[in-house]
Motif scaffolding. Structure first.
Motif, PDB file in Angstrom:
ATOM      1  N   LEU A 150      -2.889   3.356  -4.711  1.00  0.00           N
ATOM      2  CA  LEU A 150      -3.106   2.444  -3.584  1.00  0.00           C
ATOM      3  C   LEU A 150      -2.921   0.997  -4.030  1.00  0.00           C
ATOM      4  CD1 LEU A 150      -3.922   2.085  -0.639  1.00  0.00           C
ATOM      5  CD2 LEU A 150      -6.305   2.013  -1.406  1.00  0.00           C
ATOM      6  N   LEU A 151      -3.476   0.671  -5.196  1.00  0.00           N
ATOM      7  CA  LEU A 151      -3.334  -0.670  -5.739  1.00  0.00           C
ATOM      8  C   LEU A 151      -1.859  -0.991  -6.012  1.00  0.00           C
ATOM      9  CD1 LEU A 151      -4.716  -3.241  -6.784  1.00  0.00           C
ATOM     10  CD2 LEU A 151      -4.828  -2.138  -9.025  1.00  0.00           C
ATOM     11  N   LEU A 166      -8.637   8.219  -1.060  1.00  0.00           N
ATOM     12  CA  LEU A 166      -8.313   6.852  -1.424  1.00  0.00           C
ATOM     13  C   LEU A 166      -8.952   6.462  -2.753  1.00  0.00           C
ATOM     14  CD1 LEU A 166      -8.508   4.935   1.983  1.00  0.00           C
ATOM     15  CD2 LEU A 166      -6.476   5.492   0.662  1.00  0.00           C
ATOM     16  N   TRP A 167     -10.179   6.875  -2.943  1.00  0.00           N
ATOM     17  CA  TRP A 167     -10.869   6.555  -4.207  1.00  0.00           C
ATOM     18  C   TRP A 167     -10.232   7.302  -5.368  1.00  0.00           C
ATOM     19  CZ3 TRP A 167     -13.471   2.771  -5.929  1.00  0.00           C
ATOM     20  CH2 TRP A 167     -14.144   2.871  -7.138  1.00  0.00           C
ATOM     21  N   TYR A 221      -7.128   8.210  -5.639  1.00  0.00           N
ATOM     22  CA  TYR A 221      -5.811   7.645  -5.929  1.00  0.00           C
ATOM     23  C   TYR A 221      -5.832   6.114  -5.811  1.00  0.00           C
ATOM     24  CZ  TYR A 221      -4.375  12.459  -5.427  1.00  0.00           C
ATOM     25  OH  TYR A 221      -4.261  13.810  -5.575  1.00  0.00           O
ATOM     26  N   LYS A 222      -6.900   5.515  -6.295  1.00  0.00           N
ATOM     27  CA  LYS A 222      -7.043   4.053  -6.156  1.00  0.00           C
ATOM     28  C   LYS A 222      -5.942   3.293  -6.885  1.00  0.00           C
ATOM     29  CE  LYS A 222     -10.435   4.200  -9.790  1.00  0.00           C
ATOM     30  NZ  LYS A 222     -11.755   4.706  -9.918  1.00  0.00           N
ATOM     31  N   TRP A 223      -5.444   3.812  -8.009  1.00  0.00           N
ATOM     32  CA  TRP A 223      -4.377   3.127  -8.745  1.00  0.00           C
ATOM     33  C   TRP A 223      -3.068   3.157  -7.965  1.00  0.00           C
ATOM     34  CZ3 TRP A 223      -6.155  -0.107 -11.910  1.00  0.00           C
ATOM     35  CH2 TRP A 223      -7.297   0.163 -12.653  1.00  0.00           C
TER      36      TRP A 223
END
Length: 103
Positions: free
Chosen positions: A22-23, A15-16, A18-20
């Motif tokens: 996820l956002l 998740l961290w 691919y944070k963009w």
């Protein structure tokens, strides 16, 4: 050597990483919900507008009918005025009026 993988830590790392993405996914869901709310609101306003237009049409018809009625009532007074002016007619005095009753 422990070969067990901590799943929670791996999910957190992904998740961290691919944070963009996820956002962007969260923004996409929020945008989709906004479209649903706006579409629903627009449909309600359109329905309300159509009801108001139908009411306006009814009021316009009633207004035209009242104008016709007013013109009809004014016509009697116009005939009376013409009879007084052009034919020198006048309303009889109450003492000279006679009522005729039908059997």
């Amino acid at each position: 050597m422990d070969s067990r993988i901590n799943l929670t830590r791996e999910v957190g790392r992904d998740l961290w990483r691919y944070k963009w993405l996820l956002l962007l996914a969260i923004i996409t869901v929020i945008s989709a919900m906004s479209v649903i709310v706006v579409t629903h609101s627009t449909r309600q306003k359109t329905s309300e507008y159509n009801q108001l237009m139908a009411e306006q049409d009814k009021l316009d018809i009633e207004w035209r009918n009242l104008l016709l009625e007013q013109n009809t009532l004014m016509e009697h007074s116009r005939i009376e005025a013409l009879a007084r002016e052009k034919l020198n007619m006048k309303r009889p005095e109450p003492s000279k009026e006679k009522l005729v009753r039908q059997p």
